[in-house]
Design a protein around this motif. Structure first.
Motif, short mmCIF file in Angstrom:
data_model
loop_
_atom_site.label_atom_id
_atom_site.label_comp_id
_atom_site.label_asym_id
_atom_site.label_seq_id
_atom_site.Cartn_x
_atom_site.Cartn_y
_atom_site.Cartn_z
N HIS A 198 -3.87 11.23 -0.36
CA HIS A 198 -3.90 9.88 0.21
C HIS A 198 -2.49 9.28 0.19
O HIS A 198 -1.59 9.80 -0.48
CB HIS A 198 -4.85 8.96 -0.58
N ALA A 199 -2.33 8.20 0.93
CA ALA A 199 -1.11 7.41 0.88
C ALA A 199 -1.39 6.15 0.07
O ALA A 199 -2.47 5.57 0.16
CB ALA A 199 -0.66 7.02 2.29
N SER A 200 -0.44 5.74 -0.75
CA SER A 200 -0.51 4.48 -1.48
C SER A 200 0.36 3.49 -0.72
O SER A 200 1.56 3.70 -0.56
CB SER A 200 0.00 4.66 -2.91
N VAL B 96 4.22 -0.42 3.67
CA VAL B 96 5.29 0.18 2.88
C VAL B 96 4.74 1.30 2.00
O VAL B 96 3.71 1.14 1.34
CB VAL B 96 5.96 -0.90 2.01
N ALA B 97 5.44 2.42 1.99
CA ALA B 97 5.11 3.53 1.09
C ALA B 97 5.49 3.12 -0.33
O ALA B 97 6.67 3.00 -0.66
CB ALA B 97 5.87 4.79 1.51
N VAL B 98 4.49 2.87 -1.17
CA VAL B 98 4.73 2.36 -2.52
C VAL B 98 5.56 3.33 -3.35
O VAL B 98 6.38 2.91 -4.16
CB VAL B 98 3.38 2.03 -3.20
N GLY B 99 5.39 4.62 -3.13
CA GLY B 99 6.15 5.62 -3.88
C GLY B 99 7.65 5.53 -3.66
O GLY B 99 8.42 6.00 -4.50
N SER C 27 -1.74 -7.06 0.97
CA SER C 27 -2.83 -6.23 0.48
C SER C 27 -2.25 -4.94 -0.07
O SER C 27 -1.11 -4.57 0.25
CB SER C 27 -3.82 -5.92 1.61
N MET C 28 -3.03 -4.26 -0.92
CA MET C 28 -2.63 -2.98 -1.48
C MET C 28 -3.83 -2.05 -1.36
O MET C 28 -4.93 -2.40 -1.76
CB MET C 28 -2.24 -3.16 -2.95
N TYR D 224 1.83 -2.60 -8.21
CA TYR D 224 0.86 -2.04 -7.27
C TYR D 224 -0.49 -1.84 -7.94
O TYR D 224 -0.60 -1.18 -8.97
CB TYR D 224 1.38 -0.70 -6.73
N GLU D 225 -1.52 -2.41 -7.34
CA GLU D 225 -2.90 -2.26 -7.80
C GLU D 225 -3.80 -2.18 -6.57
O GLU D 225 -4.18 -3.21 -6.00
CB GLU D 225 -3.29 -3.43 -8.69
N PRO D 226 -4.13 -0.96 -6.12
CA PRO D 226 -4.92 -0.84 -4.89
C PRO D 226 -6.29 -1.49 -5.04
O PRO D 226 -6.86 -1.50 -6.13
CB PRO D 226 -5.04 0.67 -4.70
#
Length: 147
Positions: A47-49, A102-105, A30-31, A114-116
């Motif tokens: 926010h966190a991605s 996982v921290a996407v950044g 999931s994202m 990445y597509e939340p």
């Protein structure tokens, strides 16, 4: 998950000081974005991605540090980071021990996959943190979801 998009990724990057390498190889579960106060503190943003991946898809090389804290769900949340430069790496919850967040950044320049699909903890979202209108927003965790 509101979207069925679950990309398979193969990405590797290093922290800011180059001492820790992290790789993710496999399908993303999931994202999402999280606006809880802890994620705001950890990212220095609104926010966190986050990408949720199976624990076995994640590999880390180098010394890392972690800290535990109680989460709003009653679970223990553990965050991992580079002890030298402080770069956030990933986290995991005791309520989903087989999943890594996982921290996407961390994968800057390699994270176009990445597509939340949702924002969680919208109750603490900052008005200045613009979130796409089409994303479902949940006041806490998504109802009925373990992930």
């Amino acid at each position: 998950m509101s979207s069925t998009k679950r990309p398979t990724i193969d990405v590797t990057a290093r922290c800011a000081c180059d001492r820790v390498q992290m790789s993710v190889r496999g399908s993303v579960v999931s994202m999402l974005m999280c606006s809880c106060l802890d994620c705001q503190r950890a990212t220095g943003s609104g926010h966190a991605s986050v990408a949720l991946v199976p624990a076995e898809a994640l590999a880390v090389a180098g010394d890392i540090k972690s800290f535990d804290r109680p989460s709003d769900s009653g679970a223990t949340f553990t965050r991992y980071f580079c002890p030298e430069c402080g770069t956030p790496l990933y986290g995991h919850s005791s309520r989903a021990p087989d999943i890594r967040m996982v921290a996407v950044g961390f994968f800057a320049g390699q994270n176009d996959w990445y597509e939340p699909n949702q924002l969680i903890f919208a109750r603490s979202r900052q008005a200045w943190d613009l979130i796409a209108d089409h994303l479902p927003q949940h006041q806490t965790y998504r109802q009925g979801a373990v992930r």
